[in-house]
Scaffold this active site. Structure first.
Site, PDB file in Angstrom:
ATOM      1  N   ASP A  36       0.591  -1.116  -0.204  1.00 43.31           N
ATOM      2  CA  ASP A  36       0.110   0.145  -0.091  1.00 43.31           C
ATOM      3  C   ASP A  36       0.741   1.115  -0.394  1.00 43.31           C
ATOM      4  OD1 ASP A  36      -2.349   1.272   0.296  1.00 43.31           O
ATOM      5  OD2 ASP A  36      -2.578   1.432   1.915  1.00 43.31           O
TER       6      ASP A  36
ATOM      7  N   ASP B 142      -3.135  -5.014  -4.898  1.00 43.65           N
ATOM      8  CA  ASP B 142      -2.512  -3.562  -5.347  1.00 43.65           C
ATOM      9  C   ASP B 142      -0.804  -4.466  -5.367  1.00 43.65           C
ATOM     10  OD1 ASP B 142      -5.234  -2.868  -5.346  1.00 43.65           O
ATOM     11  OD2 ASP B 142      -4.184  -1.839  -2.984  1.00 43.65           O
TER      12      ASP B 142
ATOM     13  N   ASP C  27     -13.345   1.568   4.763  1.00 39.17           N
ATOM     14  CA  ASP C  27     -11.915   1.568   3.860  1.00 39.17           C
ATOM     15  C   ASP C  27     -11.657   2.830   4.965  1.00 39.17           C
ATOM     16  OD1 ASP C  27     -12.722   0.839   1.350  1.00 39.17           O
ATOM     17  OD2 ASP C  27     -13.898   1.564   0.880  1.00 39.17           O
TER      18      ASP C  27
END
Length: 367
Positions: A159, A197, A348
């Site tokens: 991330d 990701d 989120d």
């Protein structure tokens, strides 16, 4: 998670997942995709009320070099759908349902979210316990004749230091964690969503560190498929609102996603909201550019019933709904499954701490 390109937040430490942590039961996470959503039965009038919570996160990377020369495992014919997908009996939504038998929102949340199969995330770097925790999920699926979906989410620097930062201390440690993860995969059919990701968001890394990360990801796919030839391993393709198909395919090729020794294809829209139709077109374009033999795609449809917000908001945006129900039988060429990777109702990071469950948010999505 980055605002421009939605990123994943895993449960526990990251976004929406059945987060399988060392301390507790596994909990699923998923990302939404905008697309046609399932037809829902009319809901009773149910008063809404209560807090909301959720999570999301995405991976970043650390230095490391990984190798992997291993002969390709025998290619196993994919079934269109075994007896269906496995619903793990431990998740944040199930915890809430069991603890609130009299809440008026419970019937809707239970029937439309808690009863659906969702991915189980492994978002903590816990080499001593990960084999047993993965085995608990895969053996549970095998006992029911159903297919579990697992999400390894411990790449170093994940991330890019965002909400879901963390992971293994370095790539050598990560490779060892992957070996132990693979030891729990068993011999039955299992879907592996490899590091959300990790490919699409790799532009925060230097060229050298990106190459090292991609080498580890290619190795991970080989290790999983050698440990269990019936494992279907899918690589991160971001989503239709991010990189161009050609650009994403180039990154995926570097990460081993075009090789049948490592990969069964790609996944998209994890923890995002892009419409299913948009994701289908995008994934097919990525696969065409990627090349490879027999590769397919899986799409996270957990929250994409109304598509992505026009303003690009990715953090618990209002007005979203559940997407198509999870299935291994999509009826679409090259689309292997619709999955709920991000668990609907897990924040989120805006309606609550990332990864926490919000009954009000879940109810809004479900109704």
């Amino acid at each position: 998670m980055v605002a421009a390109a939605s990123v994943v937040v895993a449960a526990g430490t990251v976004s929406g997942v059945i987060s399988a942590t060392a301390e507790g039961p596994d909990v699923p996470e998923a990302r939404p995709v905008p697309s046609a959503s399932p037809s829902l039965v009319p809901l009773p009038v149910v008063p809404s009320a209560s807090p909301s919570v959720s999570t999301s996160a995405s991976p970043s990377v650390r230095p490391k070099r990984t190798s992997a020369t291993a002969s390709a495992p025998p290619r196993v014919k994919k079934t269109t759908a075994s007896s269906g997908l496995y619903r793990h009996p431990a998740s944040r939504v199930l915890d809430w349902v069991r603890a609130h038998p009299d809440d008026p929102r419970r019937p809707v949340i239970e029937s439309r979210i808690a009863d659906q199969p969702a991915a189980v995330w492994f978002a903590d770097w816990s080499p001593d316990t990960v084999t047993a925790r993965v085995r608990a999920v895969t053996s549970g699926g095998a006992a029911q004749g159903r297919v579990p979906v697992v999400v390894p989410y411990a790449i170093p620097g994940r991330d890019c230091g965002g909400y879901s930062e963390g992971g293994a201390p370095d790539l050598d440690a990560y490779d060892g964690w992957i070996d132990r993860f693979a030891a729990g995969l068993g011999s039955g059919e299992v879907v592996v969503i490899l590091e959300p990701d990790s490919v699409a968001q790799a532009d925060c890394l230097s060229a050298g560190r990106r190459a090292e990360r991609f080498a580890s990801l290619a190795r991970a796919g080989r290790v999983f498929k050698q440990a269990n030839p019936r494992a279907r391993v899918y690589y991160d393709a971001g989503h239709s609102g991010w990189h161009s198909p050609a650009e994403q395919a180039d990154l995926l090729r570097q990460a081993g996603a075009a090789s049948p020794a490592s990969s069964d294809g790609i996944f998209s829209n994890v923890s995002n909201f892009h419409a299913t139709a948009d994701e289908i077109a995008y994934d097919r374009a990525v696969l065409d550019a990627l090349g490879g033999t027999g590769l397919g795609a899986v799409i996270d449809t957990s929250r994409n019933g109304n598509g992505a917000p026009a303003d690009g908001e990715w953090c618990d945006p209002a007005g979203r709904t559940l997407g198509r129900a999870p299935t291994l039988s999509t009826g679409e060429a090259r689309i292997d499954a619709y999955l709920w990777v991000k668990l609907p109702g897990e924040s989120d990071g805006c309606k609550g701490a990332p990864g926490t469950f919000s009954p009000s948010y879940a109810y809004d999505l479900a109704r």
